[in-house]
Design a protein around this motif. Structure first.
Motif, PDB file in Angstrom:
ATOM      1  N   LEU A  41      -3.663 -11.681   2.703  1.00 34.69           N
ATOM      2  CA  LEU A  41      -4.371 -11.343   1.610  1.00 34.69           C
ATOM      3  C   LEU A  41      -4.525 -10.215   0.286  1.00 34.69           C
ATOM      4  O   LEU A  41      -5.130 -10.126  -0.418  1.00 34.69           O
ATOM      5  N   ALA A  42      -4.196  -8.919   1.585  1.00 36.42           N
ATOM      6  CA  ALA A  42      -4.690  -7.663   1.018  1.00 36.42           C
ATOM      7  C   ALA A  42      -3.506  -7.555   0.159  1.00 36.42           C
ATOM      8  O   ALA A  42      -3.912  -6.737  -1.218  1.00 36.42           O
ATOM      9  N   LEU A  43      -2.316  -7.627   0.723  1.00 33.82           N
ATOM     10  CA  LEU A  43      -1.432  -7.514  -0.364  1.00 33.82           C
ATOM     11  C   LEU A  43      -0.849  -8.522  -1.407  1.00 33.82           C
ATOM     12  O   LEU A  43      -0.631  -7.954  -2.652  1.00 33.82           O
ATOM     13  N   LEU A  44      -1.037  -9.692  -1.233  1.00 33.62           N
ATOM     14  CA  LEU A  44      -1.733 -10.392  -2.334  1.00 33.62           C
ATOM     15  C   LEU A  44      -2.847  -9.675  -3.734  1.00 33.62           C
ATOM     16  O   LEU A  44      -2.558  -9.735  -4.598  1.00 33.62           O
ATOM     17  N   GLN A  45      -3.805  -9.420  -2.889  1.00 37.36           N
ATOM     18  CA  GLN A  45      -4.589  -8.830  -3.711  1.00 37.36           C
ATOM     19  C   GLN A  45      -4.196  -7.514  -4.578  1.00 37.36           C
ATOM     20  O   GLN A  45      -4.445  -6.789  -5.589  1.00 37.36           O
ATOM     21  N   PHE A  46      -3.752  -6.602  -3.550  1.00 37.45           N
ATOM     22  CA  PHE A  46      -2.703  -5.872  -3.994  1.00 37.45           C
ATOM     23  C   PHE A  46      -1.396  -5.940  -5.025  1.00 37.45           C
ATOM     24  O   PHE A  46      -1.551  -4.896  -6.127  1.00 37.45           O
ATOM     25  N   LYS A  47      -0.560  -7.185  -5.141  1.00 36.47           N
ATOM     26  CA  LYS A  47      -0.041  -7.722  -6.209  1.00 36.47           C
ATOM     27  C   LYS A  47      -0.745  -8.195  -7.640  1.00 36.47           C
ATOM     28  O   LYS A  47      -0.539  -7.813  -8.671  1.00 36.47           O
ATOM     29  N   ALA A  48      -2.187  -8.630  -7.121  1.00 34.99           N
ATOM     30  CA  ALA A  48      -2.886  -8.573  -8.915  1.00 34.99           C
ATOM     31  C   ALA A  48      -3.379  -8.447  -9.590  1.00 34.99           C
ATOM     32  O   ALA A  48      -3.151  -7.229  -9.667  1.00 34.99           O
ATOM     33  N   LYS A  49      -3.479  -6.207  -8.903  1.00 37.97           N
ATOM     34  CA  LYS A  49      -3.245  -5.668  -9.505  1.00 37.97           C
ATOM     35  C   LYS A  49      -2.413  -4.609  -9.801  1.00 37.97           C
ATOM     36  O   LYS A  49      -2.687  -3.845 -11.769  1.00 37.97           O
ATOM     37  N   ILE A  50      -0.936  -5.292 -10.298  1.00 39.93           N
ATOM     38  CA  ILE A  50      -0.040  -4.563 -10.413  1.00 39.93           C
ATOM     39  C   ILE A  50       0.081  -5.473 -11.923  1.00 39.93           C
ATOM     40  O   ILE A  50       0.315  -6.951 -11.610  1.00 39.93           O
ATOM     41  N   THR A  51       0.433  -4.152 -13.366  1.00 39.46           N
ATOM     42  CA  THR A  51       0.371  -5.387 -14.261  1.00 39.46           C
ATOM     43  C   THR A  51       1.728  -5.270 -14.540  1.00 39.46           C
ATOM     44  O   THR A  51       1.882  -6.250 -15.476  1.00 39.46           O
ATOM     45  N   SER A  97      -5.610  -1.682  -5.444  1.00 39.96           N
ATOM     46  CA  SER A  97      -6.135  -2.585  -5.231  1.00 39.96           C
ATOM     47  C   SER A  97      -7.411  -1.768  -3.907  1.00 39.96           C
ATOM     48  O   SER A  97      -6.940  -1.446  -3.292  1.00 39.96           O
ATOM     49  N   PRO A  98      -8.178  -2.055  -3.896  1.00 40.70           N
ATOM     50  CA  PRO A  98      -9.200  -2.278  -2.351  1.00 40.70           C
ATOM     51  C   PRO A  98      -9.072  -1.784  -1.386  1.00 40.70           C
ATOM     52  O   PRO A  98      -9.071  -2.197  -0.381  1.00 40.70           O
ATOM     53  N   HIS A  99      -8.474  -3.180  -1.693  1.00 36.91           N
ATOM     54  CA  HIS A  99      -8.426  -4.467  -0.240  1.00 36.91           C
ATOM     55  C   HIS A  99      -6.979  -3.542   0.652  1.00 36.91           C
ATOM     56  O   HIS A  99      -6.977  -3.985   1.736  1.00 36.91           O
ATOM     57  N   ILE A 100      -6.493  -2.650  -0.231  1.00 32.61           N
ATOM     58  CA  ILE A 100      -5.272  -2.002   0.826  1.00 32.61           C
ATOM     59  C   ILE A 100      -6.240  -1.476   2.036  1.00 32.61           C
ATOM     60  O   ILE A 100      -5.401  -1.268   2.494  1.00 32.61           O
ATOM     61  N   PHE A 116       1.167   4.252 -11.512  1.00 32.54           N
ATOM     62  CA  PHE A 116      -0.395   3.380 -10.940  1.00 32.54           C
ATOM     63  C   PHE A 116      -0.887   4.876 -11.794  1.00 32.54           C
ATOM     64  O   PHE A 116      -1.180   5.682 -11.238  1.00 32.54           O
ATOM     65  N   SER A 117      -2.384   3.978 -11.870  1.00 30.10           N
ATOM     66  CA  SER A 117      -3.670   4.275 -12.506  1.00 30.10           C
ATOM     67  C   SER A 117      -4.649   4.426 -12.097  1.00 30.10           C
ATOM     68  O   SER A 117      -4.756   3.708 -11.044  1.00 30.10           O
ATOM     69  N   ASP A 118      -5.590   4.752 -12.990  1.00 33.27           N
ATOM     70  CA  ASP A 118      -7.082   5.043 -12.284  1.00 33.27           C
ATOM     71  C   ASP A 118      -7.684   5.778 -11.562  1.00 33.27           C
ATOM     72  O   ASP A 118      -6.490   6.108 -10.653  1.00 33.27           O
ATOM     73  N   GLU A 119      -8.161   5.486 -10.037  1.00 35.40           N
ATOM     74  CA  GLU A 119      -8.659   6.212  -8.796  1.00 35.40           C
ATOM     75  C   GLU A 119      -7.912   5.844  -7.640  1.00 35.40           C
ATOM     76  O   GLU A 119      -7.752   4.748  -8.101  1.00 35.40           O
ATOM     77  N   ILE A 120      -8.233   7.096  -6.454  1.00 37.59           N
ATOM     78  CA  ILE A 120      -7.354   5.976  -5.781  1.00 37.59           C
ATOM     79  C   ILE A 120      -8.466   5.049  -5.297  1.00 37.59           C
ATOM     80  O   ILE A 120      -9.717   6.262  -5.131  1.00 37.59           O
ATOM     81  N   PRO A 121      -8.391   4.165  -4.541  1.00 39.15           N
ATOM     82  CA  PRO A 121      -9.474   4.002  -4.240  1.00 39.15           C
ATOM     83  C   PRO A 121     -10.060   4.144  -2.789  1.00 39.15           C
ATOM     84  O   PRO A 121      -9.065   4.808  -2.108  1.00 39.15           O
ATOM     85  N   SER A 122     -11.413   4.244  -2.649  1.00 35.38           N
ATOM     86  CA  SER A 122     -11.757   5.030  -1.392  1.00 35.38           C
ATOM     87  C   SER A 122     -11.831   4.345  -0.171  1.00 35.38           C
ATOM     88  O   SER A 122     -11.371   5.242   0.758  1.00 35.38           O
ATOM     89  N   GLU A 123     -11.534   3.559  -0.651  1.00 35.48           N
ATOM     90  CA  GLU A 123     -11.001   2.056   0.704  1.00 35.48           C
ATOM     91  C   GLU A 123      -9.890   2.761   2.100  1.00 35.48           C
ATOM     92  O   GLU A 123      -9.165   2.176   3.151  1.00 35.48           O
ATOM     93  N   ILE A 124      -8.933   3.160   0.814  1.00 35.33           N
ATOM     94  CA  ILE A 124      -7.780   4.017   1.795  1.00 35.33           C
ATOM     95  C   ILE A 124      -8.594   4.760   2.906  1.00 35.33           C
ATOM     96  O   ILE A 124      -7.022   4.615   4.215  1.00 35.33           O
ATOM     97  N   GLY A 125      -9.786   5.370   3.251  1.00 33.85           N
ATOM     98  CA  GLY A 125     -10.089   5.396   4.353  1.00 33.85           C
ATOM     99  C   GLY A 125      -9.990   5.212   5.369  1.00 33.85           C
ATOM    100  O   GLY A 125     -10.140   5.719   6.402  1.00 33.85           O
TER     101      GLY A 125
END
Length: 189
Positions: A41-51, A97-100, A116-125
């Motif tokens: 699910l996390a990887l599919l959410q990651f893919k969904a943010k790829i334009t 995606s923050p789901h990362i 990749f653009s926008d901010e690095i998601p804080s969820e990487i933490g």
């Protein structure tokens, strides 16, 4: 041809053992699918943010192929959880995606040399097992999230605005601040 009672008994035992083996095998594969369902699910959410994916590197990321066989994904042998995500120089555009942050077994994340653009998601933490993080040569905006300071296993370099709590990264050996537009200050470590 008739079987002797002994042979008939052995035949039945083998048949029962074979059925149990098939049942256990089916149960075992379902457990593995459920175990890495969060990762899928996390990887599919990651893919969904790829334009943009002009090379089609994410074409294998679908329900018909086990996620451990997806391009750029490496899973651990024992637990079948994602341990590496390597998509460097893949000409990908979009945001992360923050789901990362749900890839809880991730040890290496390499997204170098993309767009990749926008901010690095804080969820990487949330990636407490993360040892290696490569995000250079992208178009991120904003600062490196301070949550990266929680990644005590991180060993490689960090590029960009260095968060004040970087001293929590006790295994950090290199800080690379080259090719950045500005670095206002470097916290004392």
């Amino acid at each position: 041809m008739r079987m002797s009672p002994t042979n008939l008994c052995l035949f039945r035992i083998h048949a029962i053992l074979l059925l149990l083996l098939m049942l256990f095998s089916s149960f075992s594969s379902n457990v593995n699918v459920n175990r890495n369902g969060t990762d899928q699910l996390a990887l599919l959410q990651f893919k969904a943010k790829i334009t943009t994916d002009p090379l089609g590197v994410l074409n294998s990321w679908n329900d018909t192929i086990n996620l451990c066989q997806w391009y750029g994904v490496t899973c651990g042998r024992r637990h079948l959880r994602v341990t590496k995500l390597v998509l460097n120089s893949s000409q990908l555009s979009g945001s992360i995606s923050p789901h990362i942050g749900n890839l809880s077994f991730l040890r290496l994340l390499n997204l170098n040399n993309n767009s990749f653009s926008d901010e690095i998601p804080s969820e990487i933490g949330h990636l407490r097992r993360l040892e290696t993080l490569y995000l250079a040569n992208n178009s991120f905006s904003g600062e490196i999230p301070s949550e990266i300071g929680h990644l005590s296993r991180l060993k490689n370099s960090i590029s960009g605005e260095i968060p004040g709590n970087i001293s929590s990264c006790t295994n950090l050996a290199i800080i690379n601040i080259q090719n950045n537009h500005r670095v206002d200050s470097l916290p004392l470590i």
